[in-house]
Design a protein around this motif. Structure first.
Motif, PDB file in Angstrom:
ATOM      1  N   TYR A   1     -51.126 -48.207  10.818  1.00  0.00           N
ATOM      2  CA  TYR A   1     -49.779 -47.633  10.786  1.00  0.00           C
ATOM      3  C   TYR A   1     -49.729 -46.385   9.907  1.00  0.00           C
ATOM      4  O   TYR A   1     -48.996 -45.447  10.196  1.00  0.00           O
ATOM      5  N   LYS A   2     -50.559 -46.360   8.871  1.00  0.00           N
ATOM      6  CA  LYS A   2     -50.670 -45.142   8.063  1.00  0.00           C
ATOM      7  C   LYS A   2     -51.261 -44.006   8.909  1.00  0.00           C
ATOM      8  O   LYS A   2     -50.872 -42.849   8.766  1.00  0.00           O
TER       9      LYS A   2
ATOM     10  N   ARG B   1     -48.680 -42.677  11.301  1.00  0.00           N
ATOM     11  CA  ARG B   1     -47.798 -41.769  10.546  1.00  0.00           C
ATOM     12  C   ARG B   1     -48.465 -40.397  10.353  1.00  0.00           C
ATOM     13  O   ARG B   1     -47.833 -39.351  10.535  1.00  0.00           O
TER      14      ARG B   1
ATOM     15  N   GLU C   1     -42.247 -35.987  10.670  1.00  0.00           N
ATOM     16  CA  GLU C   1     -42.355 -36.672   9.374  1.00  0.00           C
ATOM     17  C   GLU C   1     -41.480 -37.917   9.386  1.00  0.00           C
ATOM     18  O   GLU C   1     -40.253 -37.835   9.452  1.00  0.00           O
TER      19      GLU C   1
ATOM     20  N   SER D   1     -41.207 -42.126   7.637  1.00  0.00           N
ATOM     21  CA  SER D   1     -41.713 -42.994   6.569  1.00  0.00           C
ATOM     22  C   SER D   1     -42.589 -44.093   7.170  1.00  0.00           C
ATOM     23  O   SER D   1     -42.481 -44.416   8.363  1.00  0.00           O
ATOM     24  N   LEU D   2     -43.427 -44.687   6.327  1.00  0.00           N
ATOM     25  CA  LEU D   2     -44.241 -45.823   6.772  1.00  0.00           C
ATOM     26  C   LEU D   2     -43.331 -46.970   7.202  1.00  0.00           C
ATOM     27  O   LEU D   2     -43.625 -47.675   8.185  1.00  0.00           O
TER      28      LEU D   2
ATOM     29  N   VAL E   1     -42.327 -46.422  10.724  1.00  0.00           N
ATOM     30  CA  VAL E   1     -43.453 -46.717  11.622  1.00  0.00           C
ATOM     31  C   VAL E   1     -43.585 -48.223  11.808  1.00  0.00           C
ATOM     32  O   VAL E   1     -43.767 -48.716  12.932  1.00  0.00           O
TER      33      VAL E   1
END
Length: 224
Positions: free
Chosen positions: A23-24, A27, A36, A38-39, A42
């Protein structure tokens, strides 16, 4: 043994701790295309899904229509492969012991995932797990037409082991999508775990049979 013949467990965040790298990376791939998020965003809209679908849904939820999901997904795959090379992957504490206990009672252990076959197998390799050894089978997004929350991966697992009654199947995962997948397959048990993508409050919206701090706690529930 509460009638359970088959357990279907999600991988990342449920059985495998890979520090949310997927997931990072989703992102980071979106950021590369000027998006852009946020985690948390996501995880909210992408957790548990096949990853192209996850990217598409994140773009849709954020009303971004000028970015090509295919291009983001292409970058994501390359970036993930690179991230995995040096990644330290471990099983969550107690998970291997749970697998042993289940299999010693004749209960099949299947891992399923929104990852493709290549990614999932690279994770298994890092853990030293093999179908037929620590687990009975691996089913990935590549093996079905429709990803989660469709029941196809669970249906396939049942078919593999000639299990005809979904009431005898337990599905566990760390996201709402996992619970929905289990419900769509009419599983007798759906279990949320708090080691991965989503919070207790988020998991509760899908109304699982139970929510556990970790998958290892399932051993106490099934073998009191």
């Amino acid at each position: 043994m509460k009638g359970i013949q088959l357990t279907v467990f999600d991988m990342a965040g449920t059985t495998v701790n890979e520090d949310n790298v997927v997931y990072k990376t989703v992102r980071a791939a979106l950021a590369k295309h000027g998006v852009e998020v946020s985690l948390d965003t996501v995880l909210e809209f992408g957790a548990g899904k096949e990853k192209f679908k996850a990217i598409s849904d994140i773009l849709e939820q954020n009303k971004i229509h000028n970015v090509d999901a295919n291009a983001v997904f292409g970058d994501f795959k390359g970036m993930l492969e690179e991230a995995y090379i040096n990644l330290n992957v471990t099983a969550y504490e107690g998970v291997e012991e749970l697998f042993k206990k289940l299999r010693s009672h004749g209960i099949k252990v299947v891992l399923n995932t929104g990852y493709d076959q290549k990614t999932a197998r690279s994770l298994l390799k890092k853990l030293g797990w093999e179908p037929g050894n620590q687990i009975d089978a691996l089913i990935t997004a590549d093996d079905v037409v429709k990803g989660r929350p469709s029941s196809e991966m669970i249906d396939k697992a049942m078919e593999m082991f000639n299990i005809t009654e979904p009431q005898n199947v337990l599905k566990a995962g760390d996201s709402v999508i996992d619970i929905e997948e289990g419900k769509n397959a009419y599983c007798g048990w759906t279990v949320g775990v708090l080691t991965g993508a989503q919070t207790r409050e988020q998991l509760e919206t899908a109304e699982p049979t139970m929510i556990l701090d970790s998958l290892a706690d399932l051993a106490e529930v099934l073998f009191p």
